[in-house]
Scaffold this motif. Structure first.
Motif, PDB file in Angstrom:
ATOM      1  N   ASN A 105      16.445  12.493  13.559  1.00 51.62           N
ATOM      2  CA  ASN A 105      16.363  13.434  12.367  1.00 51.62           C
ATOM      3  C   ASN A 105      14.798  13.573  12.082  1.00 51.62           C
ATOM      4  OD1 ASN A 105      18.974  14.438  12.052  1.00 51.62           O
ATOM      5  ND2 ASN A 105      19.383  12.801  10.729  1.00 51.62           N
ATOM      6  N   THR A 106      14.035  12.761  12.744  1.00 47.77           N
ATOM      7  CA  THR A 106      12.446  12.813  12.635  1.00 47.77           C
ATOM      8  C   THR A 106      11.986  14.154  12.976  1.00 47.77           C
ATOM      9  OG1 THR A 106      12.068  11.921  14.832  1.00 47.77           O
ATOM     10  CG2 THR A 106      12.407  10.358  13.171  1.00 47.77           C
ATOM     11  N   SER A 107      11.017  14.563  12.013  1.00 53.78           N
ATOM     12  CA  SER A 107      10.163  15.773  12.198  1.00 53.78           C
ATOM     13  C   SER A 107       9.513  15.738  13.500  1.00 53.78           C
ATOM     14  CB  SER A 107       9.420  16.271  11.060  1.00 53.78           C
ATOM     15  OG  SER A 107       8.325  15.334  10.861  1.00 53.78           O
TER      16      SER A 107
ATOM     17  N   THR B 296       6.289  16.243  13.411  1.00 51.52           N
ATOM     18  CA  THR B 296       5.083  15.819  13.119  1.00 51.52           C
ATOM     19  C   THR B 296       4.950  14.136  12.984  1.00 51.52           C
ATOM     20  OG1 THR B 296       4.427  17.577  11.662  1.00 51.52           O
ATOM     21  CG2 THR B 296       3.546  15.594  11.061  1.00 51.52           C
ATOM     22  N   GLU B 297       6.212  13.702  12.669  1.00 55.85           N
ATOM     23  CA  GLU B 297       6.652  12.307  12.416  1.00 55.85           C
ATOM     24  C   GLU B 297       6.719  11.535  14.160  1.00 55.85           C
ATOM     25  OE1 GLU B 297       7.159   8.549  11.088  1.00 55.85           O
ATOM     26  OE2 GLU B 297       6.706  10.035   9.895  1.00 55.85           O
TER      27      GLU B 297
END
Length: 89
Positions: free
Chosen positions: A20-22, A24-25
């Motif tokens: 679920n990380t974006s 950007t992350e």
């Protein structure tokens, strides 16, 4: 059996949270990983240096690379406009 099951559940939850990380992350994580690898290589070279001055210089470079990577990753995460102009954020 219960411990194995609990560990399996924990591993599954951790892997799901990583999904679920974006973007950007993920980019920030990649920056940190890459600069950490470069810093580790510099420290290995420092261990093989023939002089004390050479060892110190390589260790200082490793510290600088690590700090730069952490700063860039943090800027990526916070979308700081002053430092993210080159990456379009």
């Amino acid at each position: 059996m219960k411990k194995t099951f609990a560990l399996g559940i924990a591993a599954g939850l951790i892997s799901l949270s990583a999904c679920n990380t974006s973007p950007t992350e993920q980019a920030a994580d990649n920056i940190e990983s890459n600069t950490e690898a470069v810093a580790d290589n510099l420290e290995e070279a420092a261990d093989n240096a023939t002089t004390e001055a050479g060892e110190d210089a390589l260790e200082n470079q490793a510290d600088a690379v690590r700090a730069t990577g952490q700063n860039q990753a943090e800027d990526m995460r916070t979308n700081d406009p002053d430092t993210n102009l080159s990456n379009g954020l």
